[in-house]
Design a protein around this motif. Structure first.
Motif, mmCIF file in Angstrom:
data_model
loop_
_atom_site.group_PDB
_atom_site.id
_atom_site.type_symbol
_atom_site.label_atom_id
_atom_site.label_comp_id
_atom_site.label_asym_id
_atom_site.label_seq_id
_atom_site.Cartn_x
_atom_site.Cartn_y
_atom_site.Cartn_z
ATOM 1 N N ALA A 95 0.799 -1.270 -0.136
ATOM 2 C CA ALA A 95 0.038 -0.163 0.197
ATOM 3 C C ALA A 95 0.612 1.297 0.188
ATOM 4 O O ALA A 95 1.819 1.218 0.480
ATOM 5 N N LEU A 130 -1.634 2.864 12.073
ATOM 6 C CA LEU A 130 -2.488 2.117 11.182
ATOM 7 C C LEU A 130 -3.401 0.966 11.874
ATOM 8 O O LEU A 130 -2.575 0.671 12.919
ATOM 9 N N ILE A 132 -4.461 -2.728 10.788
ATOM 10 C CA ILE A 132 -4.659 -3.711 9.737
ATOM 11 C C ILE A 132 -5.544 -4.883 9.992
ATOM 12 O O ILE A 132 -4.968 -5.429 11.044
ATOM 13 N N THR A 136 -9.136 -4.864 5.944
ATOM 14 C CA THR A 136 -9.585 -3.478 6.176
ATOM 15 C C THR A 136 -8.066 -2.823 6.584
ATOM 16 O O THR A 136 -7.363 -3.219 7.491
ATOM 17 N N ILE A 137 -7.944 -1.654 5.979
ATOM 18 C CA ILE A 137 -6.543 -0.925 6.220
ATOM 19 C C ILE A 137 -7.279 0.321 6.580
ATOM 20 O O ILE A 137 -7.859 1.079 5.959
ATOM 21 N N ARG A 138 -6.936 0.678 8.081
ATOM 22 C CA ARG A 138 -7.537 2.191 8.572
ATOM 23 C C ARG A 138 -6.286 3.013 9.019
ATOM 24 O O ARG A 138 -5.245 2.403 9.470
ATOM 25 N N SER A 172 -10.042 4.855 5.220
ATOM 26 C CA SER A 172 -10.445 3.291 5.481
ATOM 27 C C SER A 172 -10.522 2.641 4.391
ATOM 28 O O SER A 172 -11.035 3.366 3.205
ATOM 29 N N SER A 206 -11.341 -0.914 2.377
ATOM 30 C CA SER A 206 -11.633 -2.709 2.649
ATOM 31 C C SER A 206 -11.843 -3.274 1.353
ATOM 32 O O SER A 206 -12.256 -2.888 0.247
#
Length: 106
Positions: free
Chosen positions: A51, A61, A63, A71-73, A98, A100
């Motif tokens: 990413a 982060l 994950i 989901t990466i926030r 966010s 997903s």
């Protein structure tokens, strides 16, 4: 370039249902939320996610993988090292994001 086998984003699915007519407008045009671009590939033993997260502190982060959804926030914070009045242009997006991605195994 198409979507890799078995990979769709929730955002893509939602975008099919709703138009972008609800854009908020700012001084210089449409304001958009941001989410990192990703490359995803599969090896014999792992799923690899790369990413683009420049200037995002890893401690900001979150994950997770739940029910085949990655989901990466996180948050990219605006640098306070430079006086805001000194900036001539700010084009990069800042704030929380966010992303997903649904993974379907074959």
């Amino acid at each position: 370039m198409g979507t890799p086998r078995g990979l769709t984003t929730l955002q893509d699915q939602i975008n099919r249902l709703f138009s972008d007519s609800l854009d908020r407008t700012g001084e210089e045009g449409s304001l958009t939320t941001w989410a990192p671009a990703v490359d995803i590939y599969e090896t014999e033993h792992e799923l690899v996610v790369k990413a683009d997260l420049p200037d995002v502190d890893p401690k900001d982060l979150d994950i997770r993988v739940e029910n085949n959804i990655l989901t990466i926030r996180g948050e990219r914070k605006f640098e306070k090292k430079v006086n805001e009045d000194s900036y001539l242009r700010v084009e990069r997006a800042y704030g929380t994001f966010s992303r997903s991605l649904l993974w379907r195994t074959a």
